[in-house]
Design a protein around this motif. Structure first.
Motif, short mmCIF file in Angstrom:
data_model
loop_
_atom_site.label_atom_id
_atom_site.label_comp_id
_atom_site.label_asym_id
_atom_site.label_seq_id
_atom_site.Cartn_x
_atom_site.Cartn_y
_atom_site.Cartn_z
N ARG A 146 28.80 44.07 59.01
CA ARG A 146 30.03 43.63 58.35
C ARG A 146 29.94 42.66 57.13
O ARG A 146 30.47 42.58 56.24
CB ARG A 146 31.05 43.21 59.23
CG ARG A 146 31.51 44.29 60.48
CD ARG A 146 32.25 45.29 60.04
NE ARG A 146 32.07 46.30 59.36
CZ ARG A 146 30.97 47.32 60.04
NH1 ARG A 146 30.85 47.29 61.31
NH2 ARG A 146 30.65 48.29 59.09
N VAL A 147 28.76 41.71 57.51
CA VAL A 147 28.61 40.85 56.35
C VAL A 147 27.94 41.58 55.14
O VAL A 147 28.12 41.33 53.97
CB VAL A 147 27.64 39.82 57.15
CG1 VAL A 147 26.98 38.97 55.82
CG2 VAL A 147 28.06 39.00 57.83
N LYS A 148 26.90 42.57 55.41
CA LYS A 148 26.55 43.32 54.22
C LYS A 148 27.46 44.08 53.41
O LYS A 148 27.22 43.94 52.31
CB LYS A 148 25.56 44.38 54.93
CG LYS A 148 24.85 45.12 53.92
CD LYS A 148 23.74 46.08 54.47
CE LYS A 148 23.10 47.16 53.73
NZ LYS A 148 22.46 48.15 54.12
N TYR A 195 30.96 33.74 61.94
CA TYR A 195 31.50 34.45 61.06
C TYR A 195 32.92 34.12 60.94
O TYR A 195 33.73 33.92 61.78
CB TYR A 195 31.17 35.82 61.63
CG TYR A 195 29.81 36.22 62.16
CD1 TYR A 195 29.08 37.19 61.24
CD2 TYR A 195 29.40 36.11 63.44
CE1 TYR A 195 27.97 37.49 61.29
CE2 TYR A 195 27.99 36.41 63.58
CZ TYR A 195 27.28 37.27 62.59
OH TYR A 195 26.06 37.62 62.79
N LEU A 219 32.66 40.22 56.15
CA LEU A 219 32.63 38.84 56.87
C LEU A 219 31.60 37.86 55.96
O LEU A 219 30.84 38.59 55.60
CB LEU A 219 31.96 38.91 58.32
CG LEU A 219 32.96 39.84 59.31
CD1 LEU A 219 32.31 39.94 60.50
CD2 LEU A 219 34.23 39.11 59.56
N ASP A 220 31.82 36.77 56.21
CA ASP A 220 30.74 35.70 55.64
C ASP A 220 30.03 35.12 56.86
O ASP A 220 30.82 34.89 57.89
CB ASP A 220 31.47 34.80 54.60
CG ASP A 220 31.87 35.35 53.16
OD1 ASP A 220 31.19 36.41 52.78
OD2 ASP A 220 32.72 35.09 52.73
N VAL A 221 29.19 34.25 56.72
CA VAL A 221 28.58 33.56 57.62
C VAL A 221 28.49 32.07 57.20
O VAL A 221 28.06 31.99 56.08
CB VAL A 221 27.01 33.73 58.03
CG1 VAL A 221 26.39 32.84 58.99
CG2 VAL A 221 26.90 35.28 58.35
N ASP A 249 26.36 41.94 61.56
CA ASP A 249 25.29 42.03 60.39
C ASP A 249 25.92 42.85 59.31
O ASP A 249 25.81 42.56 58.05
CB ASP A 249 24.04 41.97 60.73
CG ASP A 249 23.45 40.81 61.31
OD1 ASP A 249 23.97 39.68 61.44
OD2 ASP A 249 22.52 40.89 61.98
#
Length: 154
Positions: A109-111, A128, A115-117, A107
């Motif tokens: 790394r997404v923030k 991911y 990364l994307d989801v 999470d």
């Protein structure tokens, strides 16, 4: 060389997980939800837990044991303890903590945009992916199953 330092996950100050230089802090709700998701992913529980069961699961994740069970889940853990404990990298406690940490790490790394989801409509799951690698999926290490000693509410 990239000197950018990755941020630490932070949703509150109720629980802390540290690994190396990473320090992840969680509010109570976030940590409880992540523990429940981890236990589901490991096949130790299925579905939602009630508050006393969740209290025991969090106690197990934090303390590594449940001395005074608040629910049938805590009693089940103590009854099945020899099958749940083992070498540190193979115990249920290790894997609960590992999956809580991994979910927060992903999470974060997404923030931070690393990364994307994406939703995989064919498999009906979220994955991911790495946006800087043309959406290449992140391959996560498989987790063991504790289905053979799963807690089944009475």
């Amino acid at each position: 060389m990239n000197d950018a330092r990755r941020g630490n996950y932070d949703s509150g100050e109720d629980f802390v997980l540290e690994y190396g230089e990473l320090r992840f802090t969680f509010n109570e709700r976030d940590f409880r939800e992540r523990c429940e998701q981890a236990a589901n992913k490991l096949g130790f529980v299925s579905g939602r837990l009630d508050d006393p069961e969740l209290e025991d699961l969090v106690t197990l994740s934090v303390n590594g044991e449940i001395q005074e069970p608040a629910s049938a889940l805590g009693e089940h853990v103590n009854d099945c303890w020899p099958e749940l404990v083992g070498p540190s990298d193979r115990s249920l406690v290790h894997w609960l903590r590992r999956l809580v940490f991994r979910s927060a790490w992903l999470d974060q790394r997404v923030k931070e945009g690393e990364l994307d989801v994406h939703f995989d409509a064919e498999l009906h799951t979220f994955r991911y992916v790495q946006p800087d690698r043309d959406g290449e999926p992140v391959e996560l290490a498989p987790e063991p199953s504790w289905g053979r000693v799963a807690y089944v509410p009475r």
